[in-house]
Design an enzyme around this catalytic site. Structure first.
Site, PDB file in Angstrom:
ATOM      1  N   SER A   1       2.086   6.147  -6.903  1.00 43.64           N
ATOM      2  CA  SER A   1       2.187   6.693  -5.548  1.00 43.64           C
ATOM      3  C   SER A   1       1.086   7.719  -5.388  1.00 43.64           C
ATOM      4  O   SER A   1       0.578   8.253  -6.385  1.00 43.64           O
ATOM      5  CB  SER A   1       3.540   7.382  -5.369  1.00 43.64           C
ATOM      6  OG  SER A   1       3.552   8.181  -4.190  1.00 43.64           O
TER       7      SER A   1
ATOM      8  N   TYR B   1      11.319  12.468  -7.519  1.00 45.02           N
ATOM      9  CA  TYR B   1      10.395  11.351  -7.258  1.00 45.02           C
ATOM     10  C   TYR B   1       8.964  11.697  -7.710  1.00 45.02           C
ATOM     11  O   TYR B   1       8.324  10.925  -8.424  1.00 45.02           O
ATOM     12  CB  TYR B   1      10.425  11.025  -5.763  1.00 45.02           C
ATOM     13  CG  TYR B   1       9.570   9.832  -5.369  1.00 45.02           C
ATOM     14  CD1 TYR B   1      10.059   8.538  -5.482  1.00 45.02           C
ATOM     15  CD2 TYR B   1       8.282  10.020  -4.883  1.00 45.02           C
ATOM     16  CE1 TYR B   1       9.282   7.451  -5.115  1.00 45.02           C
ATOM     17  CE2 TYR B   1       7.500   8.930  -4.515  1.00 45.02           C
ATOM     18  CZ  TYR B   1       7.998   7.646  -4.623  1.00 45.02           C
ATOM     19  OH  TYR B   1       7.227   6.572  -4.266  1.00 45.02           O
TER      20      TYR B   1
HETATM   21  C1  BGC Z   1       6.914   7.291  -0.800  1.00 45.56           C
HETATM   22  C2  BGC Z   1       7.004   7.164   0.710  1.00 45.56           C
HETATM   23  C3  BGC Z   1       5.963   8.026   1.379  1.00 45.56           C
HETATM   24  C4  BGC Z   1       4.587   7.829   0.769  1.00 45.56           C
HETATM   25  C5  BGC Z   1       3.559   8.819   1.323  1.00 45.56           C
HETATM   26  C6  BGC Z   1       5.491   7.005  -1.226  1.00 45.56           C
HETATM   27  O1  BGC Z   1       5.374   7.054  -2.608  1.00 45.56           O
HETATM   28  O2  BGC Z   1       7.835   6.407  -1.420  1.00 45.56           O
HETATM   29  O3  BGC Z   1       8.300   7.525   1.142  1.00 45.56           O
HETATM   30  O4  BGC Z   1       5.908   7.718   2.765  1.00 45.56           O
HETATM   31  O5  BGC Z   1       4.640   7.972  -0.627  1.00 45.56           O
HETATM   32  O6  BGC Z   1       4.030  10.144   1.312  1.00 45.56           O
END
Ligand code: BGC
Length: 268
Positions: A153, A166
């Site tokens: 991410s 997360y």
């Molecule tokens: C998340 C999303 C978010 C994106 C940008 C991703 O890793 O799961 O919820 O919109 O990152 O912030």
């Protein structure tokens, strides 16, 4: 026919019944791979992806497994390998969010997110690597013995208040991927990550489903649009194919510029 750099290769995509995983599975099949569609709960979603792939003339198999459970992951690999003989491409995609302000975050929310997003990558990669090594090289299919793509991410580098579990899982994915890539490159196993930005999927529905939310989200995306699963699918095909044979241990951000500190475009 479209360009098929993955023809004859067997892929496993975790969390492939919806969102980015479903898009990635479809892109891999369009590039010639047969694909296992792993899912945790949505059998209907997985079956839909299976149908789309078989309509392309490729094989697809839906397999239920919670990637954070060692016995379920082992059973999934056993089923895949007995059906198709081996695995060439693993896409560690399964992931979720359980958001909370830090003062309210429970151990259960922490463990759930770390369990799926990080431990799941450990369990699946461990069995994939064992199978790559058992099988050995197949130069007619690929210059690499195996390829692993981790769905990270932008939050492997961008801190994220309200999402400490997360962001910690994705920060963990970064050094998991790099350390594994360093360890396994001599055996011709390539490990890389994709760092998606905001992609229009169920995980971030609240960030795009109203016009107000979308316009606020777009202030974080210099390129001016939300991403689509196929944006990630195309990058995954490239990382899985010999076109990226000299790429190892990298995160490719596919984010419309979200990692460019857009709030600094003016001022600072
Ligand atoms: C998340 C999303 C978010 C994106 C940008 C991703 O890793 O799961 O919820 O919109 O990152 O912030």
């Amino acid at each position: 026919m479209s360009y098929q750099p993955l023809k004859g290769q067997k892929a496993l995509v975790t969390g492939a019944s919806s969102g980015i995983g479903a898009g990635v599975a479809l892109s891999l099949a369009q590039a010639g791979a047969d694909v296992v569609i792993n899912y945790a709960s949505s059998a209907a979603g997985a079956e839909k992806v299976v149908k789309e792939i078989t309509a392309l003339g490729r094989q697809a198999l839906a397999i239920k497994a919670d990637v954070s459970k060692e016995d379920e992951v082992a059973a999934m690999f056993k089923q895949m390998i007995s059906a198709w003989g081996t695995i060439h491409i693993l896409v560690n995609n399964a992931g979720l969010q359980q958001d909370a302000a830090f003062v309210d975050m429970t151990l259960e929310q922490w463990n759930k997110v770390i369990g799926i997003n990080l431990t799941g990558m450990f369990l699946c990669s461990s069995l994939a690597v064992k199978e790559f090594v058992r099988r050995g090289m197949q130069p007619e299919l690929s210059r690499a013995m195996g390829k692993i793509i981790c769905m990270s991410s932008v939050h492997e580098t961008i801190p994220w208040a309200g999402h400490v579990n997360y962001a910690s899982s994705k920060g963990g994915v970064k050094l998991f991927m790099q350390s594994l890539a360093q360890e396994l490159a001599p055996q011709k196993i390539r490990i890389n990550s994709i760092g998606p930005g905001a992609i229009q999927t169920p995980i971030n529905r609240s960030a795009w489903e109203t016009p107000e939310a979308l316009s606020s989200l777009l202030t974080l995306i210099p390129y001016g649009r939300i991403g689509l699963p196929e944006d990630i699918g195309k990058a995954t095909v490239w990382l899985a194919s010999d076109d990226s044979d000299y790429v190892s241990g990298q995160t490719i951000f596919v984010d419309g510029g979200m990692t460019l500190y857009p709030e600094f475009a003016r001022g600072g």
